[in-house]
Structures are given as structure tokens and as C-alpha cells.
Design a protein around this motif. Structure first.
Motif, short mmCIF file in Angstrom:
data_model
loop_
_atom_site.label_atom_id
_atom_site.label_comp_id
_atom_site.label_asym_id
_atom_site.label_seq_id
_atom_site.Cartn_x
_atom_site.Cartn_y
_atom_site.Cartn_z
N PHE A 1 68.67 19.56 55.14
CA PHE A 1 68.63 19.86 53.49
C PHE A 1 67.25 18.62 53.21
CE2 PHE A 1 72.10 22.42 53.90
CZ PHE A 1 72.21 23.30 53.15
N LEU A 2 67.02 18.66 51.96
CA LEU A 2 65.85 17.97 51.58
C LEU A 2 66.31 17.61 49.68
CD1 LEU A 2 62.37 18.28 52.39
CD2 LEU A 2 63.90 16.71 53.29
N SER A 3 66.74 16.47 49.60
CA SER A 3 66.85 16.57 48.16
C SER A 3 66.40 15.21 47.41
CB SER A 3 68.16 16.36 47.36
OG SER A 3 68.10 16.05 46.77
N LYS A 4 65.79 15.10 46.67
CA LYS A 4 64.95 14.08 45.63
C LYS A 4 65.91 13.21 45.09
CE LYS A 4 61.79 14.47 42.14
NZ LYS A 4 60.91 14.81 41.89
N LEU A 5 65.85 11.68 45.38
CA LEU A 5 66.83 10.74 44.65
C LEU A 5 66.23 10.16 43.84
CD1 LEU A 5 69.23 8.47 45.53
CD2 LEU A 5 67.74 7.60 46.39
N LYS A 6 67.54 10.58 42.94
CA LYS A 6 66.80 10.43 40.99
C LYS A 6 67.76 9.15 40.62
CE LYS A 6 67.13 15.24 40.90
NZ LYS A 6 67.29 16.47 40.22
N HIS B 1 66.37 11.44 66.97
CA HIS B 1 66.08 13.34 66.87
C HIS B 1 64.66 13.95 68.22
CE1 HIS B 1 69.54 13.14 64.96
NE2 HIS B 1 68.69 12.44 64.07
N SER B 2 64.51 14.62 68.02
CA SER B 2 63.85 15.31 68.63
C SER B 2 62.17 15.22 67.64
CB SER B 2 63.67 16.58 69.20
OG SER B 2 63.54 17.21 68.31
N ILE B 3 61.23 14.77 68.18
CA ILE B 3 60.06 14.52 67.83
C ILE B 3 59.45 15.38 66.38
CG2 ILE B 3 58.33 14.83 68.99
CD1 ILE B 3 57.83 11.73 66.88
N GLU B 4 59.98 16.99 67.24
CA GLU B 4 59.71 18.26 66.22
C GLU B 4 60.47 18.16 64.33
OE1 GLU B 4 58.65 18.26 70.76
OE2 GLU B 4 60.60 18.25 69.45
N TYR B 5 62.02 17.24 64.98
CA TYR B 5 63.12 17.99 63.70
C TYR B 5 61.90 16.32 62.99
CZ TYR B 5 67.50 16.47 61.72
OH TYR B 5 67.71 16.34 60.48
N TYR B 6 61.72 15.52 63.41
CA TYR B 6 61.11 14.70 62.88
C TYR B 6 60.06 14.81 62.03
CZ TYR B 6 64.68 10.92 64.40
OH TYR B 6 65.61 9.75 63.92
N THR B 7 58.82 15.27 62.60
CA THR B 7 57.69 16.02 62.09
C THR B 7 57.87 16.91 60.94
OG1 THR B 7 56.59 15.25 64.06
CG2 THR B 7 55.53 16.49 62.51
N LYS B 8 59.07 17.48 61.07
CA LYS B 8 58.67 18.76 60.27
C LYS B 8 59.93 18.72 59.13
CE LYS B 8 60.02 22.99 58.65
NZ LYS B 8 59.59 24.06 58.39
N ILE B 9 60.69 17.63 58.93
CA ILE B 9 61.46 16.68 58.02
C ILE B 9 59.94 16.24 56.74
CG2 ILE B 9 62.43 14.47 57.18
CD1 ILE B 9 64.00 17.57 58.78
N ASN C 1 57.20 16.55 57.42
CA ASN C 1 55.83 18.02 56.43
C ASN C 1 56.18 17.47 55.46
OD1 ASN C 1 53.98 16.81 58.99
ND2 ASN C 1 54.02 18.05 59.30
N GLU C 2 57.48 18.26 55.57
CA GLU C 2 58.12 19.19 53.66
C GLU C 2 58.50 18.35 53.31
OE1 GLU C 2 58.78 21.93 53.16
OE2 GLU C 2 58.86 23.05 55.85
N ILE C 3 59.26 17.03 53.08
CA ILE C 3 58.92 16.04 52.07
C ILE C 3 57.42 15.35 51.49
CG2 ILE C 3 59.42 14.14 51.58
CD1 ILE C 3 61.64 14.00 53.50
N ARG C 4 56.60 15.75 52.34
CA ARG C 4 54.98 15.27 52.02
C ARG C 4 54.57 16.47 50.94
NH1 ARG C 4 54.21 13.09 57.39
NH2 ARG C 4 53.53 11.00 57.56
N ARG C 5 55.23 17.89 51.48
CA ARG C 5 54.78 19.52 50.17
C ARG C 5 54.86 19.17 49.66
NH1 ARG C 5 54.72 24.15 54.59
NH2 ARG C 5 56.20 23.43 54.64
N LEU C 6 56.56 18.33 49.08
CA LEU C 6 57.74 18.25 48.02
C LEU C 6 56.39 16.68 47.29
CD1 LEU C 6 61.00 18.92 49.15
CD2 LEU C 6 59.28 20.61 47.86
N LEU C 7 55.53 16.10 47.09
CA LEU C 7 55.38 14.57 46.33
C LEU C 7 54.29 15.48 46.02
CD1 LEU C 7 56.56 12.65 49.47
CD2 LEU C 7 57.38 12.81 47.84
#
Length: 182
Positions: free
Chosen positions: A121-126, A166-174, A176-182
Motif C-alpha cells: 500500500f501507499l499512503s500520504k504522510l500528513k 527487495h527486488s529492483i522491480e519491487y522498488y521501481t513499482k513503488i 513509479n506509483e508514488i510519482r504518479r500520485l505526486l
């Protein structure tokens, strides 16, 4: 801490069996975990330094919050509970964006084999970093790191040794998904 967990098959399907986490790790039985990555509006990640007494990856930097899903516990309830336990933050399910499930097998020793499905999961730290309360038995430190710096360090042969592998694919996915939310 040992706890009762549900056992899965190699495809992540529950088998209707439970066992203690220590036994699952000893036998290499598949089970589920939650990973929660917190990010800030200005492009930083919250990372934790694992406690020095952990049996896997002691003193390495890792995911904001992670933990095992208890037997019979829902994935979402587990994520909310782990966030509260590890960093003292109360959140709701609406604040979590699930981005996938990642299969991971890591043989640490003959007596410790992690066969896990990471519900991520992703979540914004507020709130400010200083307001977080770290669980001392799990976490030695918390810090914010820019996505750019984090990526540079992961791609550096020496600097990457300070992170859980962790695998580089895992880190890349994380990332990329965060960048999409910013």
C-alpha cells in the motif's frame, strides 16, 4: 514476536491452515504480509531502520511499515494495525492505496526461509516526522528521504547495502506509483 498466521499455497491461495510465524519461517511456508509506504507531498519517502536485534536484515533501512497478517485478520485491518503499532499513527482504510501483491522468497538460513506475499500500500504522510512514535522493539530510527536520493542510493553498489534487498522491480513499482500520485 511469534504469532498465529494463515498458510497459503505457492499461488497465494489460503489453504485453511494456520501455524505460528516461527514455524512458517522454519519450514518455508507461504504466508501474507503488509507493506505500507508513506510519502510526502514534496516527494519524500518515510523509511525505517530495522531494530538491531531483528532476525532478518537487522539495522538495515526498509519500508515505512511492514508486518505479518494475523490468522483470520483482514489485509486492511492488518495494515491499519501495523501502522498504529510501528509508528503510532492512526489511519483509516480510505488513506491506503493498494498497488499490488508481490511474491517474495528469501532464504536467510536453513532455519529461516521467508516465503511471503507482500500486500503493498501507499499512503500520504500528513504529520511531521517528529510526531511519529516508533515501536522500539521493531524500529531503531525513522527518516524522510527524497525519492531522487533513495533511487540514487539503490542504484549505487555500496550505498544499496544499507537497504533491505527487495527486488529492483519491487522498488521501481513503488517509486513509479508514488510519482504518479505526486
Amino acid at each position: 514476536m511469534d504469532e498465529l498466521i494463515d498458510i497459503l499455497n505457492a499461488d497465494g491461495v489460503p489453504l485453511g491452515k494456520t501455524t505460528m510465524k516461527s514455524e512458517a519461517h522454519k519450514k518455508g511456508l507461504f504466508h501474507a504480509t503488509v507493506h505500507i509506504w508513506f510519502y510526502t507531498e514534496d516527494g519524500k519517502l518515510l523509511i525505517q531502520k530495522r531494530a538491531s536485534n531483528k532476525d532478518t536484515h537487522p539495522s538495515l533501512w526498509d519500508i515505512s511499515v511492514a508486518g505479518h497478517i494475523g490468522a483470520g485478520e483482514s489485509i486492511l485491518d492488518s495494515a491499519i494495525r501495523e501502522v498504529q503499532e510501528e509508528i503510532g499513527l492512526t489511519i483509516t482504510g480510505k488513506e491506503l492505496k493498494k498497488i499490488g501483491v508481490f511474491k517474495s522468497i528469501q532464504k536467510h538460513s536453513d532455519q529461516l526461509i521467508d516465503c511471503e506475499f507482500h500486500h503493498t500500500f501507499l499512503s500520504k504522510l500528513k504529520i511531521p516526522l517528529e510526531k511519529l512514535i516508533k515501536q522500539k522493539s521493531e524500529i531503531d530510527d525513522l527518516k524522510l528521504i527524497s525519492i531522487i536520493q533513495f533511487e540514487k542510493e539503490l542504484n549505487d553498489k555500496e550505498l544499496s547495502k544499507q537497504y533491505v534487498p527487495h527486488s529492483i522491480e519491487y522498488y521501481t513499482k513503488i517509486l513509479n506509483e508514488i510519482r504518479r500520485l505526486l
